[in-house]
Design a protein around this motif. Structure first.
Motif, PDB file in Angstrom:
ATOM      1  N   THR A 108       0.813  -1.207   0.000  1.00  0.00           N
ATOM      2  CA  THR A 108       0.000   0.000   0.000  1.00  0.00           C
ATOM      3  C   THR A 108       0.849   1.261   0.000  1.00  0.00           C
ATOM      4  O   THR A 108       1.967   1.255   0.508  1.00  0.00           O
ATOM      5  CB  THR A 108      -0.931   0.029   1.235  1.00  0.00           C
ATOM      6  N   ARG A 113      -6.652   4.399   2.767  1.00  0.00           N
ATOM      7  CA  ARG A 113      -7.397   4.146   1.528  1.00  0.00           C
ATOM      8  C   ARG A 113      -7.626   2.644   1.325  1.00  0.00           C
ATOM      9  O   ARG A 113      -8.714   2.225   0.922  1.00  0.00           O
ATOM     10  CB  ARG A 113      -6.646   4.752   0.339  1.00  0.00           C
ATOM     11  N   ASP A 114      -6.615   1.830   1.630  1.00  0.00           N
ATOM     12  CA  ASP A 114      -6.786   0.381   1.469  1.00  0.00           C
ATOM     13  C   ASP A 114      -7.728  -0.192   2.520  1.00  0.00           C
ATOM     14  O   ASP A 114      -8.483  -1.121   2.223  1.00  0.00           O
ATOM     15  CB  ASP A 114      -5.435  -0.328   1.475  1.00  0.00           C
ATOM     16  N   ASP A 116     -10.332   1.371   3.673  1.00  0.00           N
ATOM     17  CA  ASP A 116     -11.648   1.704   3.145  1.00  0.00           C
ATOM     18  C   ASP A 116     -12.020   0.807   1.968  1.00  0.00           C
ATOM     19  O   ASP A 116     -13.150   0.332   1.874  1.00  0.00           O
ATOM     20  CB  ASP A 116     -11.687   3.176   2.721  1.00  0.00           C
ATOM     21  N   ARG A 117     -11.071   0.526   1.083  1.00  0.00           N
ATOM     22  CA  ARG A 117     -11.330  -0.348  -0.078  1.00  0.00           C
ATOM     23  C   ARG A 117     -11.713  -1.756   0.368  1.00  0.00           C
ATOM     24  O   ARG A 117     -12.697  -2.339  -0.119  1.00  0.00           O
ATOM     25  CB  ARG A 117     -10.085  -0.402  -0.974  1.00  0.00           C
ATOM     26  N   LEU A 118     -10.963  -2.306   1.315  1.00  0.00           N
ATOM     27  CA  LEU A 118     -11.265  -3.648   1.816  1.00  0.00           C
ATOM     28  C   LEU A 118     -12.615  -3.679   2.520  1.00  0.00           C
ATOM     29  O   LEU A 118     -13.389  -4.623   2.360  1.00  0.00           O
ATOM     30  CB  LEU A 118     -10.156  -4.116   2.766  1.00  0.00           C
ATOM     31  N   ARG A 120     -15.221  -1.684   1.958  1.00  0.00           N
ATOM     32  CA  ARG A 120     -16.285  -1.597   0.949  1.00  0.00           C
ATOM     33  C   ARG A 120     -16.459  -2.898   0.188  1.00  0.00           C
ATOM     34  O   ARG A 120     -17.569  -3.325  -0.119  1.00  0.00           O
ATOM     35  CB  ARG A 120     -16.009  -0.444  -0.042  1.00  0.00           C
ATOM     36  N   THR A 121     -15.350  -3.572  -0.128  1.00  0.00           N
ATOM     37  CA  THR A 121     -15.384  -4.782  -0.955  1.00  0.00           C
ATOM     38  C   THR A 121     -15.761  -6.038  -0.181  1.00  0.00           C
ATOM     39  O   THR A 121     -16.493  -6.887  -0.702  1.00  0.00           O
ATOM     40  CB  THR A 121     -13.998  -5.027  -1.592  1.00  0.00           C
TER      41      THR A 121
END
Length: 127
Positions: A108, A113-114, A116-118, A120-121
Protein backbone atom coordinates in the motif's frame (compact mmCIF):
# COMPACT_ATOMS: atom_id res chain seq x y z
CA UNK A 1 6.65 4.56 -1.61
CA UNK A 2 4.66 1.41 -0.96
CA UNK A 3 4.69 -0.60 2.25
CA UNK A 4 3.66 -4.11 3.21
CA UNK A 5 0.43 -4.33 5.19
CA UNK A 6 -1.50 -7.13 6.86
CA UNK A 7 -5.23 -7.39 7.28
CA UNK A 8 -7.85 -9.71 8.71
CA UNK A 9 -11.61 -9.71 8.46
CA UNK A 10 -13.73 -9.49 11.59
CA UNK A 11 -16.43 -12.13 11.54
CA UNK A 12 -19.60 -12.40 13.58
CA UNK A 13 -20.18 -16.07 14.40
CA UNK A 14 -23.59 -16.25 16.09
CA UNK A 15 -23.45 -20.01 16.67
CA UNK A 16 -20.04 -21.67 16.72
CA UNK A 17 -21.69 -25.09 16.43
CA UNK A 18 -23.00 -24.19 12.95
CA UNK A 19 -19.80 -22.51 11.74
CA UNK A 20 -21.74 -19.80 9.88
CA UNK A 21 -20.36 -16.29 9.90
CA UNK A 22 -20.75 -12.84 8.40
CA UNK A 23 -18.01 -10.29 7.83
CA UNK A 24 -18.58 -7.28 10.09
CA UNK A 25 -15.26 -5.47 9.86
CA UNK A 26 -11.66 -5.38 8.77
CA UNK A 27 -8.42 -4.78 10.69
CA UNK A 28 -5.46 -3.32 8.80
CA UNK A 29 -1.90 -3.12 10.19
CA UNK A 30 1.06 -1.46 8.46
CA UNK A 31 4.15 -1.44 10.67
CA UNK A 32 6.17 0.87 8.40
CA UNK A 33 3.84 3.80 9.11
CA UNK A 34 2.59 2.78 12.60
CA UNK A 35 -0.95 2.19 11.37
CA UNK A 36 -3.48 -0.11 13.03
CA UNK A 37 -7.16 0.60 12.48
CA UNK A 38 -10.44 -1.21 12.07
CA UNK A 39 -13.58 -0.32 10.22
CA UNK A 40 -16.89 -2.07 10.87
CA UNK A 41 -20.43 -2.43 9.60
CA UNK A 42 -23.12 -4.65 11.12
CA UNK A 43 -26.07 -5.65 8.96
CA UNK A 44 -28.39 -6.70 11.77
CA UNK A 45 -31.08 -8.16 9.51
CA UNK A 46 -28.61 -10.45 7.74
CA UNK A 47 -27.19 -11.58 11.10
CA UNK A 48 -30.65 -12.32 12.46
CA UNK A 49 -31.18 -14.58 9.43
CA UNK A 50 -28.27 -16.69 10.73
CA UNK A 51 -29.53 -16.62 14.31
CA UNK A 52 -32.66 -14.73 15.41
CA UNK A 53 -31.38 -14.81 19.01
CA UNK A 54 -27.98 -13.21 18.32
CA UNK A 55 -26.84 -10.82 21.04
CA UNK A 56 -26.36 -7.71 18.90
CA UNK A 57 -25.55 -5.53 21.91
CA UNK A 58 -22.65 -7.83 22.82
CA UNK A 59 -21.44 -7.77 19.20
CA UNK A 60 -21.52 -3.96 19.03
CA UNK A 61 -19.73 -3.70 22.41
CA UNK A 62 -17.07 -6.18 21.27
CA UNK A 63 -16.49 -4.29 18.02
CA UNK A 64 -16.11 -1.04 19.94
CA UNK A 65 -13.50 -2.65 22.21
CA UNK A 66 -11.59 -4.13 19.26
CA UNK A 67 -11.53 -0.81 17.41
CA UNK A 68 -10.44 0.88 20.65
CA UNK A 69 -7.56 -1.58 20.90
CA UNK A 70 -6.52 -0.60 17.39
CA UNK A 71 -6.59 3.16 17.78
CA UNK A 72 -5.56 3.25 21.46
CA UNK A 73 -8.82 4.74 22.73
CA UNK A 74 -9.48 1.78 25.04
CA UNK A 75 -8.63 1.87 28.73
CA UNK A 76 -7.56 -1.80 28.57
CA UNK A 77 -3.96 -2.81 29.17
CA UNK A 78 -3.60 -3.83 25.53
CA UNK A 79 -3.11 -0.10 24.89
CA UNK A 80 0.35 -0.42 26.48
CA UNK A 81 1.56 -2.92 23.86
CA UNK A 82 3.04 -2.23 20.43
CA UNK A 83 0.75 -2.04 17.41
CA UNK A 84 2.21 -5.31 16.11
CA UNK A 85 1.51 -7.05 19.41
CA UNK A 86 -2.06 -5.71 19.39
CA UNK A 87 -2.64 -6.94 15.83
CA UNK A 88 -1.33 -10.42 16.72
CA UNK A 89 -3.47 -10.50 19.88
CA UNK A 90 -6.59 -9.41 17.99
CA UNK A 91 -6.06 -11.95 15.21
CA UNK A 92 -5.33 -14.90 17.51
CA UNK A 93 -7.80 -17.79 17.02
CA UNK A 94 -10.75 -17.77 19.40
CA UNK A 95 -14.16 -19.39 19.77
CA UNK A 96 -16.35 -16.39 20.52
CA UNK A 97 -19.05 -14.34 18.86
CA UNK A 98 -16.35 -12.21 17.22
CA UNK A 99 -13.54 -13.96 15.35
CA UNK A 100 -11.01 -13.09 12.65
CA UNK A 101 -10.15 -14.58 9.30
CA UNK A 102 -6.65 -15.76 8.54
CA UNK A 103 -4.25 -12.84 8.04
CA UNK A 104 -3.58 -11.66 4.49
CA UNK A 105 -0.92 -9.31 3.14
CA UNK A 106 -0.62 -6.66 0.47
CA UNK A 107 1.26 -3.52 -0.51
CA UNK A 108 0.00 0.00 0.00
CA UNK A 109 0.88 3.64 -0.44
CA UNK A 110 -2.11 4.64 1.72
CA UNK A 111 -3.22 2.30 4.53
CA UNK A 112 -6.32 4.42 5.17
CA UNK A 113 -7.40 4.15 1.53
CA UNK A 114 -6.79 0.38 1.47
CA UNK A 115 -8.69 -0.06 4.73
CA UNK A 116 -11.65 1.70 3.14
CA UNK A 117 -11.33 -0.35 -0.08
CA UNK A 118 -11.26 -3.65 1.82
CA UNK A 119 -14.20 -2.56 3.98
CA UNK A 120 -16.28 -1.60 0.95
CA UNK A 121 -15.38 -4.78 -0.95
CA UNK A 122 -15.41 -7.41 1.79
CA UNK A 123 -17.66 -6.11 4.56
CA UNK A 124 -20.45 -3.98 3.14
CA UNK A 125 -23.33 -5.93 1.63
CA UNK A 126 -23.28 -6.24 -2.16
CA UNK A 127 -25.31 -3.60 -3.94
Amino acid sequence: MSHVFEYALLRAVPRQDRGEFMNVGVLLYCSAVDFLRCKTHVDEDRLRALDPRIDLELLHDSLKLWCGACDGSTEAQVRETSLGQRFRWLTAPRSTLLQTSPTHTGRTTSPERDLDRLWRTLVLPPE
